[in-house]
Design an enzyme around this catalytic site. Structure first.
Site, PDB file in Angstrom:
ATOM      1  N   ASP A  32      -5.231   8.480  -3.931  1.00 36.91           N
ATOM      2  CA  ASP A  32      -3.776   8.274  -3.899  1.00 36.91           C
ATOM      3  C   ASP A  32      -3.115   9.463  -3.220  1.00 36.91           C
ATOM      4  OD1 ASP A  32      -0.961   7.732  -4.771  1.00 36.91           O
ATOM      5  OD2 ASP A  32      -1.946   6.229  -6.008  1.00 36.91           O
ATOM      6  N   TYR A 145       6.847  -4.662   5.308  1.00 31.79           N
ATOM      7  CA  TYR A 145       5.962  -4.954   4.160  1.00 31.79           C
ATOM      8  C   TYR A 145       5.332  -6.342   4.324  1.00 31.79           C
ATOM      9  CZ  TYR A 145       4.622  -5.498  -0.802  1.00 31.79           C
ATOM     10  OH  TYR A 145       3.941  -5.684  -1.987  1.00 31.79           O
TER      11      TYR A 145
HETATM   12  P1  NAD Z   1       3.196   1.248  -6.835  1.00 39.00           P
HETATM   13  O1  NAD Z   1       4.143   1.646  -5.755  1.00 39.00           O
HETATM   14  O2  NAD Z   1       3.547   1.557  -8.229  1.00 39.00           O
HETATM   15  O3  NAD Z   1       1.756   1.873  -6.551  1.00 39.00           O
HETATM   16  C1  NAD Z   1       1.217   2.021  -5.272  1.00 39.00           C
HETATM   17  C2  NAD Z   1       0.365   3.277  -5.243  1.00 39.00           C
HETATM   18  O4  NAD Z   1      -0.173   3.418  -3.899  1.00 39.00           O
HETATM   19  C3  NAD Z   1       1.169   4.565  -5.517  1.00 39.00           C
HETATM   20  O5  NAD Z   1       0.454   5.383  -6.416  1.00 39.00           O
HETATM   21  C4  NAD Z   1       1.273   5.226  -4.139  1.00 39.00           C
HETATM   22  O6  NAD Z   1       1.413   6.627  -4.209  1.00 39.00           O
HETATM   23  C5  NAD Z   1      -0.022   4.774  -3.491  1.00 39.00           C
HETATM   24  N1  NAD Z   1       0.023   4.811  -2.024  1.00 39.00           N
HETATM   25  C6  NAD Z   1       0.993   4.292  -1.218  1.00 39.00           C
HETATM   26  N2  NAD Z   1       0.692   4.536   0.072  1.00 39.00           N
HETATM   27  C7  NAD Z   1      -0.491   5.213   0.083  1.00 39.00           C
HETATM   28  C8  NAD Z   1      -1.306   5.751   1.118  1.00 39.00           C
HETATM   29  N3  NAD Z   1      -0.971   5.627   2.407  1.00 39.00           N
HETATM   30  N4  NAD Z   1      -2.447   6.390   0.754  1.00 39.00           N
HETATM   31  C9  NAD Z   1      -2.804   6.524  -0.546  1.00 39.00           C
HETATM   32  N5  NAD Z   1      -2.064   6.024  -1.573  1.00 39.00           N
HETATM   33  C10 NAD Z   1      -0.920   5.379  -1.247  1.00 39.00           C
HETATM   34  O7  NAD Z   1       2.946  -0.324  -6.640  1.00 39.00           O
HETATM   35  P2  NAD Z   1       2.236  -1.378  -7.635  1.00 39.00           P
HETATM   36  O8  NAD Z   1       3.271  -2.210  -8.251  1.00 39.00           O
HETATM   37  O9  NAD Z   1       1.246  -0.677  -8.491  1.00 39.00           O
HETATM   38  O10 NAD Z   1       1.485  -2.296  -6.571  1.00 39.00           O
HETATM   39  C11 NAD Z   1       0.127  -2.074  -6.233  1.00 39.00           C
HETATM   40  C12 NAD Z   1      -0.295  -3.064  -5.148  1.00 39.00           C
HETATM   41  O11 NAD Z   1      -0.065  -4.400  -5.590  1.00 39.00           O
HETATM   42  C13 NAD Z   1       0.475  -2.895  -3.836  1.00 39.00           C
HETATM   43  O12 NAD Z   1      -0.428  -3.007  -2.762  1.00 39.00           O
HETATM   44  C14 NAD Z   1       1.437  -4.059  -3.816  1.00 39.00           C
HETATM   45  O13 NAD Z   1       1.687  -4.521  -2.518  1.00 39.00           O
HETATM   46  C15 NAD Z   1       0.711  -5.111  -4.648  1.00 39.00           C
HETATM   47  N6  NAD Z   1       1.686  -5.995  -5.322  1.00 39.00           N
HETATM   48  C16 NAD Z   1       2.299  -5.604  -6.467  1.00 39.00           C
HETATM   49  C17 NAD Z   1       3.242  -6.443  -7.066  1.00 39.00           C
HETATM   50  C18 NAD Z   1       3.934  -6.077  -8.343  1.00 39.00           C
HETATM   51  O14 NAD Z   1       4.776  -6.860  -8.806  1.00 39.00           O
HETATM   52  N7  NAD Z   1       3.653  -4.964  -8.977  1.00 39.00           N
HETATM   53  C19 NAD Z   1       3.562  -7.672  -6.458  1.00 39.00           C
HETATM   54  C20 NAD Z   1       2.933  -8.003  -5.263  1.00 39.00           C
HETATM   55  C21 NAD Z   1       1.981  -7.160  -4.712  1.00 39.00           C
END
Ligand code: NAD
Ligand code: UDP
Length: 314
Positions: A32, A145
């Site tokens: 991360d 996105y």
């Molecule tokens: P979040 O933003 O809480 O977590 C994402 C994590 O990825 C963070 O810790 C961030 O620091 C890390 N990150 C971002 N860019 C990075 C990079 N270039 N290198 C390394 N780390 C990086 O989001 P979340 O809600 O935990 O979502 C996780 C995944 O699930 C995402 O890919 C998102 O697209 C997908 N998703 C989530 C939801 C939801 O409702 N939570 C819905 C659809 C899709």
């Protein structure tokens, strides 16, 4: 015991997934760059089975041990965070996905890509099935996105076709629960924090737009069941709750539960904000024997105390 690499492991879904896997005795490598998360969240992991690699997945990297599975959760996810640096968002979901898939090929690891309901854009089909190609504005402010997540699905499926990797694609619908960052900006967290602090509840638009909210524990069950399917099943498969609420319903429910004095205010509607969203989960039921168990009331009752404690500790 499995060795599992979780990219984005410090984020909302990531922390919850790390906790689940560590409790079950697995080894976790969390990659991360803390772009949308906080190192403080990782303080709960004192286990020697937890290793952190602080790295931006946009740049290639290697790990010096065998891995069984890779969960790619790394991406800015809330509209506020992905729109604040659109090019970083695209690079993460394109270059970053290539880099993680190269590790899957090298270590012969299973690979789960977290895709999103946003691939359906402003859906003209309701509820949305996986067979629906979507209605995405390719150059609007959400496209960094939506389009990069669509591209990521294509990259993953082409690695599967070309290199035979054991691939899974989950299309995740709005999920909420403890450990989402307090500044994240997504609706459930925003409304809970506003109601707890007695601040105005900010509805964008008239509040008639809908979402279907899935509790984190249900989502984790779905992701793990998907990862455990055989090589022949790649998805994409929808994972989400099927009970749809308007954003006004959600605001009123949270206000009532917190018994807050906050008042609702109406701000301009967000650009390209989908007006309705609800998954068809027939495929998940058939292939994973999965469906959500936690309804919104129970999920909010589990989530509100987390944020109350967090705010009191700041
Ligand atoms: P979040 O933003 O809480 O977590 C994402 C994590 O990825 C963070 O810790 C961030 O620091 C890390 N990150 C971002 N860019 C990075 C990079 N270039 N290198 C390394 N780390 C990086 O989001 P979340 O809600 O935990 O979502 C996780 C995944 O699930 C995402 O890919 C998102 O697209 C997908 N998703 C989530 C939801 C939801 O409702 N939570 C819905 C659809 C899709
Ligand atoms: N929303 C809102 N107030 C907020 C945050 C979000 O009215 O403080 C609305 C937003 O416009 C959208 C819905 O809630 O219609 C869900 O937004 P979120 O950012 O949680 O996720 P999205 O589904 O848009 O990715």
């Amino acid at each position: 015991m499995k060795t599992i690499l979780i990219a984005g492991g410090a984020g909302f879904i990531g922390i919850n997934l790390c906790k689940r896997f560590l409790n079950e005795g697995n080894r976790i490598i969390c990659v991360d760059n803390f772009y949308t998360s906080n190192k403080r969240n990782l303080e709960i992991f004192s286990s020697e089975n937890f290793k952190l690699i602080e790295h931006d997945i946009i740049t290639p990297f290697d790990i010096d041990e065998d891995i069984d599975e890779i969960y790619n959760l790394a991406s800015p996810t809330s509209p506020f965070t992905y729109q604040s640096n659109p090019l970083q968002t695209i690079k993460t979901n394109v270059h970053g996905v290539f880099n993680l898939l190269d590790l899957a090929v090298k270590y012969d690891a299973k690979f789960l890509q977290s895709s999103t309901s946003e691939v359906y854009g402003e859906p003209l089909e309701h509820p949305q099935k996986e067979s629906y190609w979507g209605n995405v504005n390719p150059n609007g402010i959400r496209s960094c996105y939506d389009e990069s997540k669509r591209c990521a699905e294509s990259i993953c499926l082409n690695y599967h076709r070309e290199y035979g990797i054991n691939l899974k694609i989950a299309r995740i619908f709005n999920t909420y629960g403890p450990y989402m960052d307090i500044l994240d900006g997504r609706v459930v967290t925003n409304f809970i924090i506003q109601a707890l602090k007695g601040e105005d509840i900010t509805i964008y638009g008239e509040g008639l737009q809908t979402r279907s909210f899935c509790y984190i524990d249900d989502l984790l069950d779905g992701l793990i069941k998907l990862m455990d399917t055989g090589n022949e099943f790649t998805g994409p498969v929808n994972l989400g709750n099927t009970i749809e609420f308007t954003i006004s319903d959600l605001a009123n429910k949270i206000l009532e539960k917190i018994d807050s004095n906050s008042k609702i205010i109406y701000l301009p509607q967000a650009q390209d904000d989908p007006t309705q969203r609800k998954p068809d989960i027939s495929l998940a039921k058939e292939k994973l024997s999965w469906q959500p168990k936690v309804m919104l009331d129970e999920g909010l009752d589990n989530t509100i105390p987390y944020y109350r404690d967090l705010i009191n500790s700041l």
